[in-house]
Design a protein around this motif. Structure first.
Motif, PDB file in Angstrom:
ATOM      1  N   ASP A  26      69.526 -29.348 -38.078  1.00  0.00           N
ATOM      2  CA  ASP A  26      70.073 -30.024 -36.913  1.00  0.00           C
ATOM      3  C   ASP A  26      69.214 -29.779 -35.511  1.00  0.00           C
ATOM      4  N   LYS A  27      67.967 -29.785 -35.529  1.00  0.00           N
ATOM      5  CA  LYS A  27      66.900 -29.426 -34.447  1.00  0.00           C
ATOM      6  C   LYS A  27      65.983 -30.610 -34.414  1.00  0.00           C
ATOM      7  N   ALA A  28      65.434 -30.750 -33.142  1.00  0.00           N
ATOM      8  CA  ALA A  28      64.250 -31.672 -32.745  1.00  0.00           C
ATOM      9  C   ALA A  28      63.309 -30.962 -31.952  1.00  0.00           C
ATOM     10  N   VAL A  29      63.362 -29.686 -32.075  1.00  0.00           N
ATOM     11  CA  VAL A  29      62.518 -28.743 -31.088  1.00  0.00           C
ATOM     12  C   VAL A  29      61.125 -28.433 -32.081  1.00  0.00           C
ATOM     13  N   ILE A  30      59.990 -28.555 -31.553  1.00  0.00           N
ATOM     14  CA  ILE A  30      58.953 -28.011 -32.266  1.00  0.00           C
ATOM     15  C   ILE A  30      58.758 -26.444 -32.264  1.00  0.00           C
TER      16      ILE A  30
END
Length: 213
Positions: free
Chosen positions: A113-117
């Motif tokens: 549920d993340k979209a962080v590198i």
């Protein structure tokens, strides 16, 4: 008579131009000397005796002198020109163009549920940025994916955010936006099972795919 005989000989015998020239000198000198000898013999009282040896001697001497003169005065015929050299062989055909280089770009993965590198994936994207800098004409699809947990609509938006996060990272590294095409595919195109945590982690990813490959 001598002139007629000389013309007949030079016309009927196959001679070179130089041989004909020498023969003409010989004949002309023989005729001239014979005429002189004949005139001298006719001026003597005992003409028959003089004609019997003066004329032949004059003719022979004139012929000898004319032949020697012709030998030195008649030029050698120029040798025929050498045959032209053969044409050069045609140049070899140009080598075929090398096949286009296949660009291999590794993708990255995301936490649930993340979209962080993730810090662990930054070296992978740094490597991809350097490759793209060396191939500025190559456009790249930045494809985002999710695992099977969650609704279709939510995962589609999440996969798009993941693709845009990778695109923004690459732009910060100097890759122009025109070279990157972000697109989200939601919970599709799974590469592993969604029944295990490891499999779902592999499905939460962004792939970098050159547009022409």
């Amino acid at each position: 008579m001598w002139v007629a005989a000389l013309s007949f000989v030079t016309g009927c015998i196959s001679l070179t131009d130089r041989q004909k020239c020498i023969l003409e000198y010989t004949g002309g000198a023989a005729v001239g000397a014979g005429a002189i000898g004949t005139g001298v013999a006719l001026s003597k009282r005992d003409q028959d005796q003089y004609l019997s040896w003066v004329v032949p001697a004059s003719v022979a001497g004139g012929a000898l002198i004319g032949g020697i003169a012709g030998y030195f005065l008649c030029a050698e015929a120029a040798p025929p020109p050498p045959p032209p050299p053969p044409p050069p062989p045609p140049p070899p055909p140009p080598p075929p163009p090398p096949p286009p280089q296949r660009i291999i770009l590794r993708g990255v993965h995301f936490d649930f549920d993340k979209a962080v590198i993730r810090p662990v994936d930054r070296p992978v994207l740094d490597e991809a940025a350097e490759t793209l800098k060396g191939n500025p004409n190559v456009k790249v699809y930045v494809n985002g994916y999710c695992d099977a947990i969650g609704t279709r609509a939510y995962n589609l938006r999440l996969s798009q955010r993941r693709a845009e996060a990778v695109t923004a990272y690459l732009e910060d590294k100097g890759i122009p936006a025109s070279q990157l095409i972000p697109q989200g595919f939601g919970k599709t195109h799974f590469v592993a099972t969604n029944r295990t945590a490891v499999g779902r982690a592999q499905n939460r990813r962004v792939e970098l795919v050159p547009a022409e490959q």
